[in-house]
Write an enzyme that holds these catalytic residues in place. Structure first.
Site, PDB file in Angstrom:
ATOM      1  N   GLY A 355       0.822  -1.197   0.000  1.00  0.00           N
ATOM      2  CA  GLY A 355       0.000   0.000   0.000  1.00  0.00           C
ATOM      3  C   GLY A 355       0.847   1.234   0.000  1.00  0.00           C
ATOM      4  O   GLY A 355       2.079   1.182   0.073  1.00  0.00           O
ATOM      5  N   GLY A 357       0.827   5.527   1.354  1.00  0.00           N
ATOM      6  CA  GLY A 357       0.208   6.631   2.074  1.00  0.00           C
ATOM      7  C   GLY A 357       1.028   7.875   1.942  1.00  0.00           C
ATOM      8  O   GLY A 357       1.976   7.938   1.147  1.00  0.00           O
ATOM      9  N   GLY A 358       0.666   8.897   2.715  1.00  0.00           N
ATOM     10  CA  GLY A 358       1.348  10.179   2.602  1.00  0.00           C
ATOM     11  C   GLY A 358       2.797  10.135   3.014  1.00  0.00           C
ATOM     12  O   GLY A 358       3.599  10.961   2.580  1.00  0.00           O
ATOM     13  N   ASP A 473      -4.546   9.835  14.688  1.00  0.00           N
ATOM     14  CA  ASP A 473      -5.038   9.310  13.406  1.00  0.00           C
ATOM     15  C   ASP A 473      -5.595   7.898  13.593  1.00  0.00           C
ATOM     16  O   ASP A 473      -5.321   7.000  12.811  1.00  0.00           O
ATOM     17  CB  ASP A 473      -3.919   9.314  12.358  1.00  0.00           C
ATOM     18  CG  ASP A 473      -4.480   9.210  10.939  1.00  0.00           C
ATOM     19  OD1 ASP A 473      -5.655   9.572  10.737  1.00  0.00           O
ATOM     20  OD2 ASP A 473      -3.756   8.746  10.050  1.00  0.00           O
TER      21      ASP A 473
END
Length: 679
Positions: A355, A357-358, A473
Site C-alpha cells: 500500500g 500513504g502520505g 489518526d
C-alpha cells in the site's frame, strides 16, 4: 545482596509513602491482608487490580465519595470499593484514596483481598463480589485513652441516644451517601460528637443492622467508659468523641463543600489484643492498627524523610548517563542494513507492494531467517534529520503492548529511511467491516473483542506507557489484524508526545483523517486524549454498523454515520444501526457499545469519557452509563465543502473537495500506512 537491595527498596517505598501521608495529614490507621487467596506480580489479577485501583483513585466525575468498580473476568476479576468520610471534599477524598492504594498494595503485596484506610477514607478490594453485601469483619476498633471523669451512667445514656439518632439518619440515606453526624450535651458541660456511616450500596435494613450491631456489641467491648472510640468495619463505621473531629457544617449542608478541619492530636489507642474483634479468628495474623501521634514521632519522621532524600539524590549523575547509553545501544541494536531490506523486498518490487500513504510506500518482505516483515519506505522529502528519525524510532520501539504493532527495526543510510514492522497477514480492519463479503467473517463476539482490544491499546498509549502518546489518526485502516484476527494499532507518524501531567495542546497544522477528527481539532487545532477518544467512538460505530463515517444516502437525504446513529438512538430504533450480519449477536452488548460510542463522540470535550472509563464501561456492567449528548455532525452541516487542513510539512497538506464530487478511496493497508487524504 539482592535480598538486601529489595528490602531497601521496599522500606524506601514505605518511608516515602508514609512521609507523604504524614505531610498531608492522612493518618494510616488500619489494614488487613486476607489469607483467602494470593496472586503473583506478573499475573492477570495483578494487572486487573492495578487498573481498577487506578480508576478508583483518579475518577474526578464522582463527587459524593463512594466508588465501586470492578474489572476483568472470573477468576481474575477484581472488585473494589472506596468510601470517603461524608464531610470530606472530593479533592481530599481522591488524595486519601490514592495514598491508601499505594500503601495497601505495598503492605499486602500478594493477597487478593485487603482492606485499609485513613481517617478520611476506606479502601477495599477482593476477587469476590463485594457490592451491596453487608460484611462485618475484619473490624478495627480504637479508643480514647482518657476515661469519662464523672457521671458515667448519664454519659452512656446520652451517647446511646445520640448514636441511635445518627444510625437512623445514616440508614435512611440514599444510594449516593449514607452518612450522619451530630452532637448533644453531655455531663460536665461537655459536648459529645458522633458520626455514623455505611457504604451506600447497602439496603436501609442492612445499614441499620451493621451500625446497630457495632453500637451494641463492638463499641461497648472496646470503649465502655472512655471519652471516645471508633469501630471501622468493611460495610459501616461508627465514632464518638468529646471534641469536634468532623466538619461542623456537614450536618447542615446537603453536600459537603469544605475541607474538614485538621484533626486534633490523636489520643486514641488500640484496645488490648484480647478485646479486639479484629484480632480474633483466621484473619488476625495480618490485621494491623497503626496510630501516628504527631508530637512523639515528628522527629523520627524527619529522619526518615531525610534518609529517603539521601537515597534519592546520592548518585544523581550516574543514572542519566546510564540511561543515555542504554537508549543509544537500544536504537543501534534495531538498525538493519539497506542491502538486507533490499533483498528481503526483492528490490522493493511492485509485486511486494502492500500500500501507499502520505509518508511513503509499504512493502512485504522476508528476511534470511524466514521472518515475514512489513517495510515502510519513507518519502525522501519529509525533511527529517538523522537525529529526529532516531528519536522517533526510539519512541515507537519503547511502545510494547499486544494491541500495538511492534517495530522490529529501522534502516538509515544516506537519504533512505525505512521502518520495519511485524507483518500483519489479515491486513487492516477496514477491509473487513466495509466489505459486503468479508464482514461476515467478523461475528459479534469477534467485533466485541476487537473493540475492547483497541480500547486497551489506546489506554496504554494514554496512561500506562512510560510516555503519554496522542495518536491523532485512529481509524479503521490503521487497525491491523494478525493471523488470529487480533487488532493492533498502527501508524504513529502523526502521534504527539505529551508530558505525563499534560492534558491538551494546540496546533495550527492539523493532520489526520477527516471523519475521525474531533470537532475541536478539525476547527481549532485543539487536541488531547479526548480527541483520540472521539476517533475511537467513530470507530466503534463503524464496527457495529459496517458503515463509514462519510456521506451516504439515507432515502432522499445525505447523512453521515454520527447523525444517522444519533437519530436512530433518539427514536429507539437501534436495529437500523446494526450490521445485518450481526443479528445473532448479543443485543445487550451491542446496545451498550452503541451507547459507549455515542458518549465518545459527544461535541462537548468535557463530557466525553476518558479511555480508562471506556475500558471499565466495556468490562463492568455494574457501571451505569450516562445519557449521551448530541454528537458533532459534519457531513450534513455544509461546512465540509472547503475545509483546508494544513499538514506538518509540505507532503502533508490535505484538502477536502467534496463539493466537486471528488473522493479518496482507502489504500490497501496491511502494514503501518498513513492515509493523509480526508474521506
Amino acid at each position: 545482596m539482592a535480598m538486601v537491595s529489595s528490602r531497601l527498596v521496599f522500606l524506601f517505598s514505605i518511608c516515602i509513602l508514609i512521609s507523604q501521608a504524614f505531610a498531608q495529614q492522612r493518618y494510616f490507621l488500619y489494614y488487613n491482608c486476607s489469607d483467602n487467596g494470593n496472586y503473583t506480580s506478573n499475573s492477570t489479577y495483578k494487572a486487573n487490580l492495578n487498573r481498577v485501583l487506578y480508576s478508583l483513585s483518579s475518577n474526578t466525575e464522582i463527587d459524593y465519595g463512594f466508588y465501586n468498580f470492578s474489572y476483568g473476568k472470573s477468576p481474575d476479576q477484581v472488585y473494589s470499593i472506596g468510601l470517603c468520610r461524608g464531610d470530606v471534599n472530593p479533592d481530599i477524598c481522591l488524595s486519601c484514596l490514592k495514598n491508601a492504594t499505594n500503601l495497601l498494595t505495598l503492605l499486602c503485596p500478594t493477597q487478593k483481598e485487603a482492606i485499609g484506610g485513613f481517617d478520611y477514607c476506606l479502601l477495599r478490594y477482593s476477587f469476590r463480589d463485594i457490592f451491596g453485601i453487608m460484611v462485618g469483619s475484619p473490624a478495627f476498633v480504637m479508643r480514647n485513652v482518657d476515661n469519662v471523669s464523672s457521671n458515667y451512667e448519664q454519659f452512656r445514656q446520652d451517647l446511646t441516644t445520640l448514636l441511635g439518632s445518627q444510625i437512623s439518619q445514616a440508614a435512611a440515606g440514599g444510594s449516593l451517601r449514607k452518612f450522619a453526624v451530630g452532637n448533644t450535651t453531655a455531663p460536665d458541660s461537655q459536648t459529645l460528637y458522633s458520626l455514623a456511616q455505611c457504604t451506600p450500596d447497602l439496603s436501609v435494613q442492612d445499614c441499620r443492622d451493621c451500625l446497630n450491631r457495632t453500637a451494641t456489641e463492638l463499641l461497648p467491648n472496646c470503649c465502655d467508659g472512655r471519652q471516645g472510640g471508633r469501630v471501622v468495619r468493611p460495610s459501616c463505621n461508627l465514632r464518638y468523641e468529646i471534641y469536634l473531629f468532623y466538619n461542623a457544617t456537614a450536618d447542615k449542608a446537603s453536600s459537603p463543600s469544605l475541607s474538614p478541619p485538621p484533626p486534633p492530636v490523636p489520643s486514641v489507642s488500640p484496645p488490648a489484643s484480647n478485646n479486639t474483634p479484629a484480632a480474633k479468628g483466621k484473619e488476625s495474623n495480618k490485621s494491623r492498627i497503626v496510630i501516628i501521634v504527631v508530637p512523639i514521632i515528628s522527629f523520627v519522621v524527619l529522619i526518615i524523610i531525610s534518609f529517603c532524600i539521601f537515597l534519592r539524590v546520592r548518585k544523581p549523575r550516574e543514572k542519566p548517563q546510564s540511561e543515555s547509553v542504554d537508549e543509544i545501544r537500544s536504537v543501534e541494536s534495531l538498525q538493519l542494513g539497506f542491502g538486507t531490506i533490499k533483498v528481503a523486498t526483492d528490490d522493493f518490487s511492485d509485486a511486494n507492494k502492500l500500500g501507499q500513504g502520505g509518508f511513503g510506500v509499504v512493502y512485504k518482505g522476508k528476511l534470511s531467517d524466514g521472518q515475514v516483515i512489513a517495510v515502510k519506505r519513507l518519502s525522501k522529502n519529509l525533511g527529517q534529520g538523522d537525529l529526529e528519525f532516531k528519536n522517533e524510532v526510539l519512541l515507537v520501539a519503547k511502545l510494547q503492548h499486544r494491541n500495538l504493532v511492534r517495530l522490529l527495526g529501522f534502516c538509515l543510510e544516506g537519504i533512505e529511511r525505512l521502518l520495519i514492522y511485524e507483518f500483519m497477514p489479515n491486513g487492516s480492519l477496514d477491509h473487513f467491516i466495509f466489505d459486503p463479503i468479508k464482514r461476515a467473517k467478523l461475528d459479534w463476539a469477534r467485533r466485541y473483542k476487537i473493540i475492547g482490544d483497541i480500547a486497551r491499546g489506546l489506554l496504554y498509549l494514554h496512561e500506562d506507557s512510560r510516555l503519554r502518546i496522542i495518536h491523532r489518526d485512529l481509524k479503521a485502516s490503521n487497525i491491523l489484524l494478525d493471523s488470529e484476527m487480533n487488532p493492533k494499532i498502527s501508524d504513529f507518524g502523526m502521534a504527539r508526545l505529551f508530558e505525563l501531567d499534560q492534558s491538551a495542546d494546540n496546533t495550527s497544522r492539523i493532520v489526520g483523517t477527516y471523519g475521525y477528527m474531533a470537532p475541536e481539532y478539525a476547527m481549532h487545532g485543539q487536541f488531547s486524549v479526548k480527541s483520540d477518544v472521539f476517533s475511537f467512538g467513530v470507530l466503534v460505530l463503524e464496527i457495529i454498523s459496517g458503515k463509514k463515517n462519510s456521506s451516504f444516502r439515507n432515502g432522499e437525504n445525505m447523512e453521515d454515520l454520527l447523525s444517522y446513529a444519533w437519530k436512530n438512538w433518539k427514536q429507539g430504533i437501534i436495529s437500523n444501526l446494526v450490521d445485518p450480519t450481526l443479528k445473532a449477536g448479543s443485543t445487550t452488548e451491542i446496545m451498550r457499545c452503541i451507547h459507549i460510542g455515542l458518549l465518545c463522540v459527544q461535541d462537548n470535550v468535557a463530557v466525553r469519557p476518558t479511555i480508562a472509563s471506556v475500558v471499565l464501561m466495556l468490562n463492568s456492567y455494574s457501571i451505569t452509563l450516562p445519557i449521551p449528548l448530541e454528537p458533532a455532525f459534519f457531513m450534513n452541516s455544509g461546512i465540509e465543502s472547503n475545509i483546508h487542513l494544513q499538514g506538518e510539512n509540505d507532503s502533508r497538506v490535505m484538502e477536502s473537495n467534496q463539493s466537486k464530487g471528488s473522493s479518496v478511496q482507502a489504500s490497501i493497508n496491511e502494514a503501518s500506512i498513513t492515509e493523509l487524504s480526508p474521506r
